[in-house]
Structures are given as C-alpha cells and as structure tokens.
Design a protein around this motif. Structure first.
Motif, PDB file in Angstrom:
ATOM      1  N   TYR A 100       0.814  -1.213   0.000  1.00 43.78           N
ATOM      2  CA  TYR A 100       0.000   0.000   0.000  1.00 43.78           C
ATOM      3  C   TYR A 100       0.849   1.265   0.000  1.00 43.78           C
ATOM      4  O   TYR A 100       0.338   2.353   0.241  1.00 43.78           O
ATOM      5  N   LEU A 101       2.118   1.131  -0.301  1.00 45.43           N
ATOM      6  CA  LEU A 101       2.967   2.304  -0.446  1.00 45.43           C
ATOM      7  C   LEU A 101       2.603   3.058  -1.722  1.00 45.43           C
ATOM      8  O   LEU A 101       2.208   2.455  -2.717  1.00 45.43           O
ATOM      9  N   MET A 102       2.755   4.369  -1.690  1.00 43.54           N
ATOM     10  CA  MET A 102       2.489   5.175  -2.874  1.00 43.54           C
ATOM     11  C   MET A 102       3.611   4.980  -3.893  1.00 43.54           C
ATOM     12  O   MET A 102       4.766   4.775  -3.527  1.00 43.54           O
ATOM     13  N   ASP A 103       3.252   5.030  -5.167  1.00 44.74           N
ATOM     14  CA  ASP A 103       4.215   4.894  -6.255  1.00 44.74           C
ATOM     15  C   ASP A 103       5.023   6.187  -6.347  1.00 44.74           C
ATOM     16  O   ASP A 103       4.467   7.258  -6.611  1.00 44.74           O
ATOM     17  N   LYS A 104       6.318   6.070  -6.175  1.00 46.62           N
ATOM     18  CA  LYS A 104       7.180   7.261  -6.169  1.00 46.62           C
ATOM     19  C   LYS A 104       7.238   7.965  -7.523  1.00 46.62           C
ATOM     20  O   LYS A 104       7.685   9.103  -7.610  1.00 46.62           O
ATOM     21  N   LYS A 105       6.781   7.304  -8.571  1.00 46.64           N
ATOM     22  CA  LYS A 105       6.806   7.909  -9.898  1.00 46.64           C
ATOM     23  C   LYS A 105       5.480   8.610 -10.239  1.00 46.64           C
ATOM     24  O   LYS A 105       5.324   9.141 -11.331  1.00 46.64           O
ATOM     25  N   LYS A 106       4.547   8.584  -9.305  1.00 46.85           N
ATOM     26  CA  LYS A 106       3.229   9.163  -9.545  1.00 46.85           C
ATOM     27  C   LYS A 106       3.004  10.432  -8.720  1.00 46.85           C
ATOM     28  O   LYS A 106       3.625  10.648  -7.691  1.00 46.85           O
ATOM     29  N   VAL A 107       2.068  11.247  -9.221  1.00 45.55           N
ATOM     30  CA  VAL A 107       1.586  12.421  -8.491  1.00 45.55           C
ATOM     31  C   VAL A 107       0.109  12.182  -8.223  1.00 45.55           C
ATOM     32  O   VAL A 107      -0.661  11.882  -9.152  1.00 45.55           O
TER      33      VAL A 107
END
Length: 240
Positions: A100-107
């Motif tokens: 459930y970590l956020m994708d570091k390549k996304k905004v």
C-alpha cells in the motif's frame, strides 16, 4: 505534543493525510503466470538462494519493499522468484503479496471540502519515503514492513495506518499517548469507484471516531467518509 496532535488529527481526518499509501512498482520479470510479491523485512537484506533451502548457495540479496515476480510457493516455506533473468528462491515468510505504499513515480491529486491538493515523492529520510503535500504544504514519511504500513513526520511521531497481515476484524491503536483512537479492518477485496477510476481489492478501515477510509492495492487511500459523507477522494493519478 498536544499542539502536534491537534494539527495531526485535523490534517488526517479532514484532508486524509494527503492520501497515503499506494505503490505500483514495475515487475522485475514479466510473466502472466507470476504474481507480484514484496520483500518484507524489519532490517538488513533478504538472502536470495539458488534452491529452496538454507543449504543452497546465496546468490544475491534484496532490500525491504523491493518487488519480485513470484512463480510458486511451496508448503516447505520457500518461494520461487525471478532474479536477474533467472529463477531463484527466498523464504516465503519474508514476502508480502500486497503493498500500500504510494508509487514514487506518480503524483496524486485529491479533493477535500471543495479544495484540491497533490502529494508527490521527494526522497528518502532515514529509510522512510518522504512525500510533499501541496496542502498544507508540509512533508510526511511512509514506511512498510511485515507488520504494517506506517506514517510519520521528521523528528516526531509515527503510527500504523494499516496493520498486517490484512484480515477482517483486525484492530490496532494509533499509539499516541492519551488519544484512545483505535482502528479496525471491516472489509477486504472490495470494489470502489472514484473520479480517479475503478479500484478492486479495496480494504476498508474504520476508526473509533467514526471515520472510514478506503485503501486500494498499489494506489493507497482513495476515499474517506464521516457519518456517510465523503470528506476526501482521490480524483487523479498522473506520472511525473
């Protein structure tokens, strides 16, 4: 400390903590028959071996939260994975089949109380992922291991947003002294649609204060309600 708590609760429950968690990494090896697993360790690295047992040679290692293609899992406790273009093995107890970590390549763009704000990855801080929120313009930290998904702040408190393993009925507290706030998983494998799209495998978490948060695998928090009213929602996900 009391001031920090007041700021925290206002931010967390009204603006949904800039919409936490969600992680959608690229698979290490494309294969329709494989599932995605995530290394889940508290410290150090996970040994990768040439065969399914500790008697086999260590041929490499993996850091926490690295994604791998999992081709099979044996009853003896070993998982066959893709590693540097070949098949290899790791202990299954150190793999988690969701993240459930956020994708570091996304905004991520959210709407709360008629206003919109964004969250974006800015770097690492003491092993945690640091995220910048455009409203109220502060940063927060995220970390995931086999015990749960955590949020925190530099030189300050942290707590578990979701406790692992995920199962209906699981409960935990935020850990803040005197707050008395507890959380409970009330649903898994749900389907929910927001302005950002249709999400499957949604986990529902309800707080003792009546707030309900919905989390989608590899995307994070997508909606939050209170007394049946939507107070925040994920409305857009873009690539940096």
């Amino acid at each position: 400390m009391e001031k920090k708590k007041l700021v925290y609760f206002a931010f967390a429950f009204v603006l949904a903590i800039s919409a936490l968690f969600g992680f959608h990494p690229a698979q290490s090896e494309a294969a329709t028959s494989a599932k995605v697993g995530y290394v889940s360790i508290d410290s150090g690295v996970l040994n990768v071996r040439s065969g399914p047992g500790t008697n086999y040679k260590v041929i490499g290692s993996l850091k926490n939260n690295v994604s791998v293609s999992v081709y099979s899992q044996s009853k003896s406790g070993w998982s066959q994975i893709g590693f540097k273009g070949k098949r290899a093995y790791v202990s299954s107890k150190y793999l988690r089949m969701y993240s459930y970590l956020m994708d570091k390549k996304k905004v991520y763009t959210y709407k709360a109380n008629g206003e919109t704000f964004k969250s974006m990855y800015v770097g690492k801080y003491s092993g945690w992922d640091e995220w910048q929120s455009t409203s109220p313009g502060s940063t927060y930290l995220l970390y995931e291991n086999n015990k749960g998904l955590y949020i925190g702040w530099r030189e300050s408190e942290y707590y578990a947003e979701i406790a692992y393993p995920i199962k209906v009925g699981k409960t935990w507290s935020d850990g803040f002294e005197g707050s008395g706030v507890t959380y409970k998983i009330t649903g898994t494998d749900g389907i929910l649609t927001t302005a950002a799209g249709r999400f499957r495998g949604v986990v529902t978490v309800k707080s003792s204060e009546g707030f309900i948060a919905y989390y989608a695998p590899n995307t994070g928090i997508i909606k939050q309600t209170y007394n049946g009213k939507t107070i925040s929602e994920l409305i857009k996900v873009t690539t940096k």
